[in-house]
Design an enzyme around this catalytic site. Sequence first.
Site, PDB file in Angstrom:
ATOM      1  N   ASP A  94       1.372   3.468  -9.559  1.00 13.33           N
ATOM      2  CA  ASP A  94       1.490   3.039 -10.946  1.00 13.33           C
ATOM      3  C   ASP A  94       2.422   1.825 -11.065  1.00 13.33           C
ATOM      4  OD1 ASP A  94       1.092   3.061 -13.653  1.00 13.33           O
ATOM      5  OD2 ASP A  94       2.419   4.747 -14.069  1.00 13.33           O
TER       6      ASP A  94
ATOM      7  N   HIS B   9      -1.928  -6.317  -8.426  1.00 14.04           N
ATOM      8  CA  HIS B   9      -2.710  -5.420  -7.586  1.00 14.04           C
ATOM      9  C   HIS B   9      -2.738  -5.908  -6.135  1.00 14.04           C
ATOM     10  CE1 HIS B   9      -4.222  -4.234 -11.604  1.00 14.04           C
ATOM     11  NE2 HIS B   9      -4.335  -3.048 -11.047  1.00 14.04           N
TER      12      HIS B   9
ATOM     13  N   LEU C 286      -4.111   9.182  11.715  1.00 12.97           N
ATOM     14  CA  LEU C 286      -3.774   9.370  10.307  1.00 12.97           C
ATOM     15  C   LEU C 286      -5.034   9.438   9.450  1.00 12.97           C
ATOM     16  CD1 LEU C 286      -0.868   7.632   8.484  1.00 12.97           C
ATOM     17  CD2 LEU C 286      -3.099   7.636   7.410  1.00 12.97           C
TER      18      LEU C 286
END
Length: 299
Positions: free
Chosen positions: A57, A74, A171
């Site tokens: 956020d 972004h 991962l």
Amino acid sequence: MLSSLMSYSPSVDSKTENPDELIATGVLASLQNFIRKCIVAVLSYGPMPKHIAFIMDGNRRYAKFRSIQEGSGHRVGFSALIASLLYCYEMGVKYITVYAFSIDNFKRDPTEVKSLMELMEEKINELLENRNVINKVNCKINFWGNLDMLSEPVRVAAEKLMASTAENTGLVFSVCMPYNSTSEIVNAVNKVCAERRDILQREDADSVANNGVHSDISVPDLDRHMYSAGCPDPDIVIRTSGETRLSNFLLWQTTFSHLQNPDPLWPEFSFKHLVWAILQYQRVHPYIEQSRNMAKKQL
């Protein structure tokens, strides 16, 4: 001083730096890596999370506060994501999940949605073409959500990236887009119902009874059909920018997660914030485990 070393990220242009500056930069980078490894080693003496989920956020506010183009927030956020991915890998965290795009985000201005779709396509294709990060962590990438809602170029790119990393065993990086938790739960219920209908159509009433097929839907039934099937529930959920809402993110999976809401906007999130998040988790870990064990006994 320590804080600056932890967050230092060198950017060297050999055409403009003289040899002494290059050496100094290299020494500082080595010192940074050494300090980071020492901190990780100390952290590892306590209970370490297996799964961290991020609500990323603050990208738009980051751009607004710095008076830069909105999409730039972004882009900086994507860099913060890659850095956090690598830090988590160094710490031995096996699963990382991020809330990248909510289904509700489609209600935003169409120009902004189009810009975000283009950025997603660009970054997914970058990962397909330049696999340095993926290869370093042997990363398996999942996309959780209703991919049919994405523009075709983004959907195709996402499917290619999932297919190309499906056999990786390092991962596990899950990107929720376009996603919300209620949609995930409804999807799981529909799949269980479809599964039961198929069984009933294949078998007559007597064989159904013998096979133990019932009309009731259980929690394990739904677990099998969640997007997150096969992944442990998050140990930590981090929502940056100080917001305290889950915003319809992993509601099914976060009963015993430690929820944290650090103040930095997502593009500002760094190694020191991740270290603090793990220290906070280690502090409450005994209570979380006690609650989880009590819940298991009640089942």
